[in-house]
Design a protein around this motif. Structure first.
Motif, PDB file in Angstrom:
ATOM      1  N   ARG A 103      39.731  94.827  51.697  1.00  0.00           N
ATOM      2  CA  ARG A 103      39.854  95.710  52.999  1.00  0.00           C
ATOM      3  C   ARG A 103      38.480  95.763  53.600  1.00  0.00           C
ATOM      4  O   ARG A 103      38.355  96.062  54.641  1.00  0.00           O
ATOM      5  CB  ARG A 103      40.563  97.270  53.017  1.00  0.00           C
ATOM      6  CG  ARG A 103      39.793  97.967  52.294  1.00  0.00           C
ATOM      7  CD  ARG A 103      40.526  99.293  52.008  1.00  0.00           C
ATOM      8  NE  ARG A 103      40.821  99.972  53.063  1.00  0.00           N
ATOM      9  CZ  ARG A 103      40.193 101.057  53.587  1.00  0.00           C
ATOM     10  NH1 ARG A 103      39.072 101.400  52.869  1.00  0.00           N
ATOM     11  NH2 ARG A 103      40.603 101.646  54.566  1.00  0.00           N
ATOM     12  N   ARG A 104      37.289  95.664  52.830  1.00  0.00           N
ATOM     13  CA  ARG A 104      35.869  95.971  53.063  1.00  0.00           C
ATOM     14  C   ARG A 104      35.359  94.660  53.339  1.00  0.00           C
ATOM     15  O   ARG A 104      34.200  94.526  53.605  1.00  0.00           O
ATOM     16  CB  ARG A 104      35.058  96.788  52.254  1.00  0.00           C
ATOM     17  CG  ARG A 104      35.545  98.071  51.901  1.00  0.00           C
ATOM     18  CD  ARG A 104      34.633  98.868  51.087  1.00  0.00           C
ATOM     19  NE  ARG A 104      35.209 100.179  50.925  1.00  0.00           N
ATOM     20  CZ  ARG A 104      35.963 100.626  49.761  1.00  0.00           C
ATOM     21  NH1 ARG A 104      36.631  99.642  48.983  1.00  0.00           N
ATOM     22  NH2 ARG A 104      36.245 101.905  49.922  1.00  0.00           N
ATOM     23  N   ARG A 105      36.214  93.368  53.149  1.00  0.00           N
ATOM     24  CA  ARG A 105      35.561  92.209  53.370  1.00  0.00           C
ATOM     25  C   ARG A 105      35.172  91.789  54.816  1.00  0.00           C
ATOM     26  O   ARG A 105      35.947  92.545  55.686  1.00  0.00           O
ATOM     27  CB  ARG A 105      36.634  91.073  52.741  1.00  0.00           C
ATOM     28  CG  ARG A 105      36.743  91.019  51.272  1.00  0.00           C
ATOM     29  CD  ARG A 105      35.499  90.771  50.325  1.00  0.00           C
ATOM     30  NE  ARG A 105      35.792  90.846  49.177  1.00  0.00           N
ATOM     31  CZ  ARG A 105      36.189  89.898  48.362  1.00  0.00           C
ATOM     32  NH1 ARG A 105      36.460  88.799  48.658  1.00  0.00           N
ATOM     33  NH2 ARG A 105      36.349  90.364  46.742  1.00  0.00           N
ATOM     34  N   THR A 106      34.210  90.738  54.820  1.00  0.00           N
ATOM     35  CA  THR A 106      33.770  90.520  56.223  1.00  0.00           C
ATOM     36  C   THR A 106      34.869  90.040  57.158  1.00  0.00           C
ATOM     37  O   THR A 106      34.926  90.300  58.455  1.00  0.00           O
ATOM     38  CB  THR A 106      32.615  89.385  56.310  1.00  0.00           C
ATOM     39  OG1 THR A 106      31.731  90.045  55.485  1.00  0.00           O
ATOM     40  CG2 THR A 106      31.897  89.304  57.814  1.00  0.00           C
ATOM     41  N   TYR A 107      35.871  89.283  56.734  1.00  0.00           N
ATOM     42  CA  TYR A 107      36.755  88.521  57.561  1.00  0.00           C
ATOM     43  C   TYR A 107      37.771  89.581  57.986  1.00  0.00           C
ATOM     44  O   TYR A 107      38.575  89.331  58.876  1.00  0.00           O
ATOM     45  CB  TYR A 107      37.282  87.236  56.789  1.00  0.00           C
ATOM     46  CG  TYR A 107      38.233  87.779  55.255  1.00  0.00           C
ATOM     47  CD1 TYR A 107      39.172  88.205  55.149  1.00  0.00           C
ATOM     48  CD2 TYR A 107      37.174  87.043  54.133  1.00  0.00           C
ATOM     49  CE1 TYR A 107      39.628  88.645  53.785  1.00  0.00           C
ATOM     50  CE2 TYR A 107      37.805  87.587  52.921  1.00  0.00           C
ATOM     51  CZ  TYR A 107      39.079  88.133  52.762  1.00  0.00           C
ATOM     52  OH  TYR A 107      39.392  88.349  51.638  1.00  0.00           O
ATOM     53  N   VAL A 108      38.077  90.494  57.009  1.00  0.00           N
ATOM     54  CA  VAL A 108      38.891  91.776  57.491  1.00  0.00           C
ATOM     55  C   VAL A 108      38.429  92.382  58.465  1.00  0.00           C
ATOM     56  O   VAL A 108      38.879  92.772  59.564  1.00  0.00           O
ATOM     57  CB  VAL A 108      39.135  92.554  56.372  1.00  0.00           C
ATOM     58  CG1 VAL A 108      40.224  93.824  56.681  1.00  0.00           C
ATOM     59  CG2 VAL A 108      40.089  91.799  55.263  1.00  0.00           C
ATOM     60  N   GLU A 109      37.071  92.913  58.429  1.00  0.00           N
ATOM     61  CA  GLU A 109      36.456  93.488  59.387  1.00  0.00           C
ATOM     62  C   GLU A 109      36.322  92.841  60.561  1.00  0.00           C
ATOM     63  O   GLU A 109      36.318  93.598  62.046  1.00  0.00           O
ATOM     64  CB  GLU A 109      34.823  93.887  59.034  1.00  0.00           C
ATOM     65  CG  GLU A 109      34.844  94.963  58.012  1.00  0.00           C
ATOM     66  CD  GLU A 109      35.589  96.273  58.198  1.00  0.00           C
ATOM     67  OE1 GLU A 109      35.511  96.725  59.338  1.00  0.00           O
ATOM     68  OE2 GLU A 109      35.728  96.975  57.101  1.00  0.00           O
ATOM     69  N   ALA A 110      36.191  91.484  60.654  1.00  0.00           N
ATOM     70  CA  ALA A 110      36.192  90.634  61.906  1.00  0.00           C
ATOM     71  C   ALA A 110      37.389  90.571  62.753  1.00  0.00           C
ATOM     72  O   ALA A 110      37.420  90.588  63.988  1.00  0.00           O
ATOM     73  CB  ALA A 110      35.612  89.165  61.498  1.00  0.00           C
ATOM     74  N   ALA A 111      38.537  90.488  62.015  1.00  0.00           N
ATOM     75  CA  ALA A 111      39.823  90.583  62.362  1.00  0.00           C
ATOM     76  C   ALA A 111      40.192  91.748  63.229  1.00  0.00           C
ATOM     77  O   ALA A 111      40.773  91.811  64.138  1.00  0.00           O
ATOM     78  CB  ALA A 111      40.777  90.333  61.423  1.00  0.00           C
ATOM     79  N   LYS A 112      39.445  92.913  62.452  1.00  0.00           N
ATOM     80  CA  LYS A 112      39.856  94.251  63.381  1.00  0.00           C
ATOM     81  C   LYS A 112      38.933  94.296  64.500  1.00  0.00           C
ATOM     82  O   LYS A 112      39.498  94.766  65.662  1.00  0.00           O
ATOM     83  CB  LYS A 112      39.576  95.430  62.252  1.00  0.00           C
ATOM     84  CG  LYS A 112      40.131  95.702  61.039  1.00  0.00           C
ATOM     85  CD  LYS A 112      39.746  96.796  60.336  1.00  0.00           C
ATOM     86  CE  LYS A 112      40.552  97.044  59.366  1.00  0.00           C
ATOM     87  NZ  LYS A 112      40.111  98.162  58.333  1.00  0.00           N
ATOM     88  N   THR A 113      37.767  93.839  64.277  1.00  0.00           N
ATOM     89  CA  THR A 113      36.952  93.904  65.804  1.00  0.00           C
ATOM     90  C   THR A 113      37.504  93.016  66.844  1.00  0.00           C
ATOM     91  O   THR A 113      37.631  93.493  68.050  1.00  0.00           O
ATOM     92  CB  THR A 113      35.488  93.151  65.359  1.00  0.00           C
ATOM     93  OG1 THR A 113      35.175  93.944  64.264  1.00  0.00           O
ATOM     94  CG2 THR A 113      34.630  93.346  66.719  1.00  0.00           C
TER      95      THR A 113
END
Length: 533
Positions: free
Chosen positions: A420-430
């Motif tokens: 959940r802290r990976r970059t692709y997960v954060e990007a998807a949230k953004t």
């Protein structure tokens, strides 16, 4: 995912594990085609051979070559049931010359047994309801007994067998007042042994009036197990050597215990004749006919099949096949439930964190702290008594599945916490991706390897749990499962029977092999998944 699968399949340990699993899957799937009996625990399927018979392949060793296989006469069921006129030639037919009567033998294509009551039960019992029978016609003018015999000679070259069975279905068509008796027999160098006896009411009276043995016949026919033959109806005449009431040899000669009847008859190698003696008691001019079918003699084997037999003569190979099918069905079925519930809860706990995570972690830990076997036994007992589920197999699948989700749930949660802290997960949230969209397309995708690996560790454990439950007598009953097969042996294994190794070893080795196979597959998946990052 496809790349992972291809890399896993190239690994030697995965190939070995998959090969072992596929062997067991094929055994379970092809069960109805590779086993002779659907449920050897049913009394109607007992005694496929003698009790505790060794596997047939043991006879290739010199120390076991003297053990007899199943010997069935005639060997063809077509001949036993007289489905073809050629069956008439199997039996040598004759009549006592002093009787001064005529005898003819024919084939009745349109007449066959119907509504034959079977007193004996077991795999050896032959019940034929189709057309086809032998017809014997006897006519003449006499007031003396008329003796007709049918015999077949064969060579017996083994040590004495454990059991012997004989039967014939007869339909006498007699004029009023004519007595009739049928005696199944084995003719040996030491004498004639009668293995079954039945007569109509007039025949019983005639036998009871014999000066030499009348009182013995009177006692035999007075017993509750012997019923007079019914004229113009089909009657089953049978005798098996584990029942003194159905074995005239043991009844008339009390010096021969029922347990030694097979040894008394087949005491040595040599030629023997099996067949029947038909006795008519006419009262002058008469014409009588006798239709017969389901005519067979069976010498039960001390060696039989792929894995021999159990104490009831049940086919162990059929038991093993049925047990394999049940073990895999319960193992995969309960693993699917445990994995489904565990993955969903693990994804939710790891991704949403906070209060949701705390509650689910408490549930995981609480379930892991409970004594699993005791809880499983208690729940199984409660639900069985309450008749919540009619199928015991389905109940076990549900219980094992819903009690087994804690481990996969905690494992998936641990991995999701890092994902959940990976970059692709954060990007998807953004970019506005919803929680369930991210879980499905980003988080779940990267936990696939772990989930597949979890299957390989869950299935063996659940198979062992099911086997243990059956072994304790709390699982599936009256059906061969691996646990039931082992439980049945508790009071039977002794040094004298070799601890029934041909029954215990296949079950133990199967559990070990399945565990090793899934371990090899799981290890290969984890290693390749780690390499792919």
């Amino acid at each position: 995912m496809e790349r992972l699968i291809l890399r896993v399949l190239r690994r030697r340990n995965a190939q070995i594990g998959l090969a072992i699993v596929m062997v067991f899957v094929l055994i379970g799937a092809l069960g109805p085609y590779i086993s002779a009996y659907s449920n050897p625990y049913s009394p109607s399927q007992f005694y496929a051979a003698g009790p505790d018979a060794l596997p047939s392949w043991m006879s290739v060793f010199p120390g076991y070559s003297h053990l007899n296989p199943n010997i069935i006469l005639p060997s063809s069921q077509v001949f036993q049931t007289f489905k073809t006129p050629e069956a008439l030639g199997y039996w040598k037919v004759g009549v006592d010359p002093s009787s001064r009567v005529s005898l003819s033998v024919g084939y009745a294509r349109g007449v066959g047994p119907a509504d034959v009551a079977a007193e004996a039960t077991g795999a050896y019992l032959l019940t034929n309801t189709g057309n086809g029978s032998e017809v014997l016609s006897v006519s003449g003018n006499s007031t003396n007994p008329v003796y007709v015999y049918l015999t077949h000679t064969f060579y017996y070259g083994y040590s004495p067998p454990p059991l012997f069975y004989s039967q014939v279905a007869v339909k006498p068509v007699l004029p009023p007042g004519v007595g009739f008796a049928v005696m199944l027999l084995v003719n040996t160098s030491k004498g004639v042994y009668y293995t079954s006896l039945a007569a109509n009411a007039a025949g019983e009276t005639a036998l009871e009036s014999l000066p030499s043995a009348g009182s013995s016949y009177a006692a035999y026919f007075a017993s509750t197990f012997s019923q007079p033959l019914v004229n113009d109806s089909w009657n089953l005449v049978s005798g098996v050597t584990n029942s003194a009431n159905d074995m005239p040899l043991a009844f008339f000669n009390r010096s021969v215990p029922i347990t030694t009847v097979p040894q008394t008859i087949f005491s040595q190698k040599g030629y023997y004749s099996v067949g029947e003696l038909l006795v008519f008691f006419p009262n002058g001019d008469f014409h009588a006919s006798l239709y017969q079918s389901d005519f067979k003699f069976q010498i039960f084997g001390r060696v039989y099949g792929v894995l021999g037999t159990d104490a009831d003569g049940g086919d162990v190979w059929s038991e093993f096949v049925s047990g394999t099918r049940t073990a895999l069905a319960i193992g995969f079925g309960s693993a699917a439930i445990a994995l489904g519930v565990g993955v969903i809860l693990g994804l939710i706990a790891g991704f949403f964190a906070g209060l949701v995570d705390s509650v689910l972690v408490f549930a995981f830990d609480f379930l892991l702290l409970l004594p699993g076997l005791i809880l499983l036994i208690d729940l199984d007992t409660v639900f069985t008594v309450a008749h919540v589920v009619t199928s015991k197999a389905l109940l076990i699948i549900l219980l094992l599945g819903f009690l087994g989700w804690a481990v996969p749930g905690r494992t998936v949660r641990s991995q999701v916490l890092s994902l959940r802290r990976r970059t692709y997960v954060e990007a998807a949230k953004t970019m506005g991706g919803g929680n369930f969209y991210i879980l499905r397309n980003h988080v779940l995708k990267h936990t696939t390897g772990t989930i597949v690996a979890l299957i390989t560790y869950l299935v063996p454990g659940l198979v062992v749990a099911d086997t243990g439950l059956d072994f304790l007598g709390l699982g599936i009953d009256r059906y061969p499962t691996w646990g039931n097969i082992l439980a049945k042996l508790i009071n039977e294994v002794t040094p004298s029977n070799g601890y029934l190794w041909w029954i215990t070893m296949p079950i133990g080795l199967s559990i070990i092999l399945i565990s090793i196979a899934f371990y090899l597959i799981g290890t290969a998946i984890q290693e390749e998944y780690s390499r792919l990052g």
